[in-house]
Structures are given as structure tokens and as C-alpha cells.
Design a protein around this motif. Structure first.
Motif, PDB file in Angstrom:
ATOM      1  N   PHE A  21       0.840  -1.202   0.000  1.00 39.49           N
ATOM      2  CA  PHE A  21       0.000   0.000   0.000  1.00 39.49           C
ATOM      3  C   PHE A  21       0.873   1.250   0.000  1.00 39.49           C
ATOM      4  N   TYR A  22       0.509   2.200  -0.851  1.00 34.64           N
ATOM      5  CA  TYR A  22       1.175   3.494  -0.892  1.00 34.64           C
ATOM      6  C   TYR A  22       0.151   4.588  -0.606  1.00 34.64           C
ATOM      7  N   LYS A  23       0.517   5.516   0.243  1.00 30.56           N
ATOM      8  CA  LYS A  23      -0.342   6.690   0.430  1.00 30.56           C
ATOM      9  C   LYS A  23      -0.381   7.483  -0.876  1.00 30.56           C
ATOM     10  N   GLU A  24       0.791   7.573  -1.531  1.00 33.86           N
ATOM     11  CA  GLU A  24       0.882   8.282  -2.813  1.00 33.86           C
ATOM     12  C   GLU A  24       1.944   7.619  -3.677  1.00 33.86           C
ATOM     13  N   ILE A  25       1.617   7.467  -4.950  1.00 26.66           N
ATOM     14  CA  ILE A  25       2.540   6.861  -5.923  1.00 26.66           C
ATOM     15  C   ILE A  25       2.192   7.406  -7.308  1.00 26.66           C
ATOM     16  N   ASP A  26       3.110   7.281  -8.237  1.00 23.68           N
ATOM     17  CA  ASP A  26       2.808   7.753  -9.584  1.00 23.68           C
ATOM     18  C   ASP A  26       1.657   6.937 -10.180  1.00 23.68           C
ATOM     19  N   SER A  27       1.777   5.607 -10.135  1.00 21.31           N
ATOM     20  CA  SER A  27       0.766   4.734 -10.727  1.00 21.31           C
ATOM     21  C   SER A  27       0.930   3.329 -10.171  1.00 21.31           C
ATOM     22  N   THR A  28      -0.148   2.727  -9.732  1.00 16.60           N
ATOM     23  CA  THR A  28      -0.059   1.348  -9.251  1.00 16.60           C
ATOM     24  C   THR A  28       0.345   0.417 -10.390  1.00 16.60           C
ATOM     25  N   GLN A  29      -0.152   0.693 -11.579  1.00 15.20           N
ATOM     26  CA  GLN A  29       0.171  -0.139 -12.745  1.00 15.20           C
ATOM     27  C   GLN A  29       1.669  -0.047 -13.058  1.00 15.20           C
ATOM     28  N   SER A  30       2.199   1.169 -13.046  1.00 14.47           N
ATOM     29  CA  SER A  30       3.636   1.350 -13.297  1.00 14.47           C
ATOM     30  C   SER A  30       4.466   0.666 -12.221  1.00 14.47           C
ATOM     31  N   GLU A  31       4.017   0.738 -10.968  1.00 12.76           N
ATOM     32  CA  GLU A  31       4.748   0.088  -9.878  1.00 12.76           C
ATOM     33  C   GLU A  31       4.775  -1.423 -10.057  1.00 12.76           C
ATOM     34  N   VAL A  32       3.670  -2.008 -10.478  1.00 17.07           N
ATOM     35  CA  VAL A  32       3.647  -3.452 -10.723  1.00 17.07           C
ATOM     36  C   VAL A  32       4.669  -3.815 -11.803  1.00 17.07           C
ATOM     37  N   TRP A  33       4.713  -3.045 -12.879  1.00 15.64           N
ATOM     38  CA  TRP A  33       5.693  -3.329 -13.931  1.00 15.64           C
ATOM     39  C   TRP A  33       7.123  -3.186 -13.411  1.00 15.64           C
ATOM     40  N   ARG A  34       7.360  -2.208 -12.516  1.00 19.16           N
ATOM     41  CA  ARG A  34       8.705  -2.068 -11.936  1.00 19.16           C
ATOM     42  C   ARG A  34       9.050  -3.291 -11.077  1.00 19.16           C
ATOM     43  N   LEU A  35       8.084  -3.769 -10.290  1.00 21.08           N
ATOM     44  CA  LEU A  35       8.310  -4.958  -9.466  1.00 21.08           C
ATOM     45  C   LEU A  35       8.665  -6.159 -10.342  1.00 21.08           C
ATOM     46  N   ILE A  36       7.958  -6.279 -11.462  1.00 20.42           N
ATOM     47  CA  ILE A  36       8.223  -7.381 -12.393  1.00 20.42           C
ATOM     48  C   ILE A  36       9.629  -7.249 -12.977  1.00 20.42           C
ATOM     49  N   GLU A  37       9.962  -6.049 -13.443  1.00 23.77           N
ATOM     50  CA  GLU A  37      11.281  -5.822 -14.049  1.00 23.77           C
ATOM     51  C   GLU A  37      12.414  -6.122 -13.074  1.00 23.77           C
ATOM     52  N   ASN A  38      12.196  -5.799 -11.803  1.00 25.00           N
ATOM     53  CA  ASN A  38      13.222  -6.023 -10.777  1.00 25.00           C
ATOM     54  C   ASN A  38      13.147  -7.418 -10.169  1.00 25.00           C
ATOM     55  N   ASN A  39      12.182  -8.211 -10.643  1.00 22.61           N
ATOM     56  CA  ASN A  39      11.993  -9.565 -10.121  1.00 22.61           C
ATOM     57  C   ASN A  39      11.912  -9.548  -8.594  1.00 22.61           C
ATOM     58  N   SER A  40      11.164  -8.582  -8.057  1.00 24.77           N
ATOM     59  CA  SER A  40      11.161  -8.372  -6.606  1.00 24.77           C
ATOM     60  C   SER A  40       9.820  -8.667  -5.935  1.00 24.77           C
ATOM     61  N   ALA A  41       8.942  -9.381  -6.620  1.00 25.22           N
ATOM     62  CA  ALA A  41       7.652  -9.705  -5.996  1.00 25.22           C
ATOM     63  C   ALA A  41       7.103 -10.984  -6.621  1.00 25.22           C
ATOM     64  N   PRO A  42       6.406 -11.780  -5.818  1.00 24.85           N
ATOM     65  CA  PRO A  42       5.840 -13.028  -6.345  1.00 24.85           C
ATOM     66  C   PRO A  42       4.574 -12.783  -7.163  1.00 24.85           C
ATOM     67  N   SER A  43       4.257 -13.753  -7.990  1.00 27.78           N
ATOM     68  CA  SER A  43       3.008 -13.721  -8.746  1.00 27.78           C
ATOM     69  C   SER A  43       1.840 -13.545  -7.786  1.00 27.78           C
ATOM     70  N   GLY A  44       0.893 -12.704  -8.174  1.00 30.03           N
ATOM     71  CA  GLY A  44      -0.255 -12.430  -7.317  1.00 30.03           C
ATOM     72  C   GLY A  44      -0.103 -11.161  -6.498  1.00 30.03           C
ATOM     73  N   THR A  45       1.078 -10.530  -6.578  1.00 27.36           N
ATOM     74  CA  THR A  45       1.304  -9.293  -5.819  1.00 27.36           C
ATOM     75  C   THR A  45       0.314  -8.227  -6.260  1.00 27.36           C
ATOM     76  N   LEU A  46      -0.237  -7.529  -5.268  1.00 32.72           N
ATOM     77  CA  LEU A  46      -1.226  -6.483  -5.508  1.00 32.72           C
ATOM     78  C   LEU A  46      -0.711  -5.181  -4.903  1.00 32.72           C
ATOM     79  N   VAL A  47      -0.782  -4.105  -5.677  1.00 33.47           N
ATOM     80  CA  VAL A  47      -0.337  -2.783  -5.245  1.00 33.47           C
ATOM     81  C   VAL A  47      -1.555  -1.870  -5.174  1.00 33.47           C
ATOM     82  N   MET A  48      -1.751  -1.247  -4.000  1.00 36.73           N
ATOM     83  CA  MET A  48      -2.878  -0.331  -3.785  1.00 36.73           C
ATOM     84  C   MET A  48      -2.341   1.067  -3.474  1.00 36.73           C
TER      85      MET A  48
END
Length: 186
Positions: A17-44
Motif C-alpha cells: 500500500f502506498y499513500k501516494e505513488i505515480d501509478s499502481t500499474q507502473s509500480e507493478v511493472w517495476r516490481l516485475i522488471e526487478n523480479n522483486s515480488a511473487p506472482s499475485g502481488t497487488l499494489v494499492m
């Protein structure tokens, strides 16, 4: 903000959870690119400063207690198996509002949740495909639950749950219920 009462095996089990972020969708793509989160990760997020919808449109999330989340799932299926996925997600959202709050919303194809012809929410579905095989599914959902003032360019075409029905949506319960239903339908 943590999801409670999840009945899923993987979706939402890892949630951020972020109080403020540029975009949850962009953050998910960053997590994927960095291989830093398991499948099913949800960003709010409460507030998104640079959220996006389909066709590069801007999605406005500038107040707290609106629904804004994205998630990803590792896949290995033919792209044809995901035909209608966005519509299925829209149906789940509409069903949750009906079941939890007794309100009827409509779906405007391909990805909008509407009431009285005005947009209340949208779904952004993205994939990473290699030779017709979907490797990643990334989904973003934005729903105006409390937003009551809209910019001049969208004030005649956008609305919110609060404006139309005068009710408060429990964001955590809604997202939890979404995860439970979506994973079951997957």
C-alpha cells in the motif's frame, strides 16, 4: 492498509500500500522488471499522481478512499484463453457492488464501469506475450468511490459511488472480495 479475510491461494497475499505513488500499474511493472515480488502481488494506493487508463488516457486518483489497485499474475497460456478477461473483471466488480451495497452498475465495453451513462471506474488489462503465449497478466482497477469534484474536461462524463448513491465503500473489503472472486474464476 492490509487485506483481511483473503481466501485466495496467491492473489493479494503479497500486498503493498502506498499513500501516494505515480501509478499502481507502473509500480507493478517495476516490481516485475526487478523480479522483486511473487506472482499475485497487488499494489494499492490512496493517491496516484500519474495514473493511466487505456489508450494512454489519464486516470484521476487525487483523493483518499477511492479504489486504485493493480496486480500481476505469471501465466503460461495461449492468448486466446484470455479473450473476454477484461469483461469478466468488469462483471466481478459489478457483482460485488450489487452484493455488498445493493447498487446496480453497468458495463460499457470494453472496460468501463458506468452509472447513468457516466464513468465510475475502469479496468486496464496488459499482458506480456511471447509467440501467442501469455507470460504475464497485469491488471489495474480504478473506481471513483468518494470523488465528488471532477476537472472541467471530465465533469460531464464522470461520477462516483458517493455522488450517485450517497454510500461509503469499504475499500479494503472491496479489494479483498475482488481478489477472492477473481482468483476463483481464474
Amino acid at each position: 492498509m492490509k487485506l483481511k479475510n483473503l481466501k485466495t491461494n496467491f492473489l493479494g497475499r503479497n500486498n503493498i500500500f502506498y499513500k501516494e505513488i505515480d501509478s499502481t500499474q507502473s509500480e507493478v511493472w517495476r516490481l516485475i522488471e526487478n523480479n522483486s515480488a511473487p506472482s499475485g502481488t497487488l499494489v494499492m494506493a490512496d493517491i496516484q499522481t500519474n495514473a493511466r487508463g487505456t489508450h494512454g488516457r489519464v486516470w484521476h486518483t487525487d483523493e483518499i478512499n477511492n479504489i486504485a489497485f493493480s496486480f500481476f499474475i505469471n501465466m503460461n497460456c495461449n492468448i486466446k484463453e484470455l479473450d473476454g478477461m477484461t469483461l469478466d473483471i468488469a462483471k466481478i466488480i459489478v457483482e460485488i457492488f450489487k452484493d455488498m451495497y445493493g447498487i446496480n452498475l453497468d458495463i460499457k465495453l470494453p472496460n468501463d464501469i458506468v452509472f447513468g451513462g457516466k464513468k465510475i471506474g475502469g479496468i486496464l488489462t496488459e499482458t506480456k506475450v511471447c509467440k501467442e503465449i501469455v507470460k504475464l497478466l497485469v491488471v489495474g482497477v480504478g473506481i471513483n468511490t468518494v470523488k465528488e469534484s471532477f476537472s472541467e474536461d471530465i465533469k460531464d462524463i464522470a461520477t462516483s459511488i458517493k455522488s450517485e448513491f450517497g454510500i461509503d465503500v469499504d475499500v479494503v473489503k472491496f479489494i479483498t472480495e475482488f481478489c477472492n472472486r477473481f482468483e476463483k474464476n481464474l
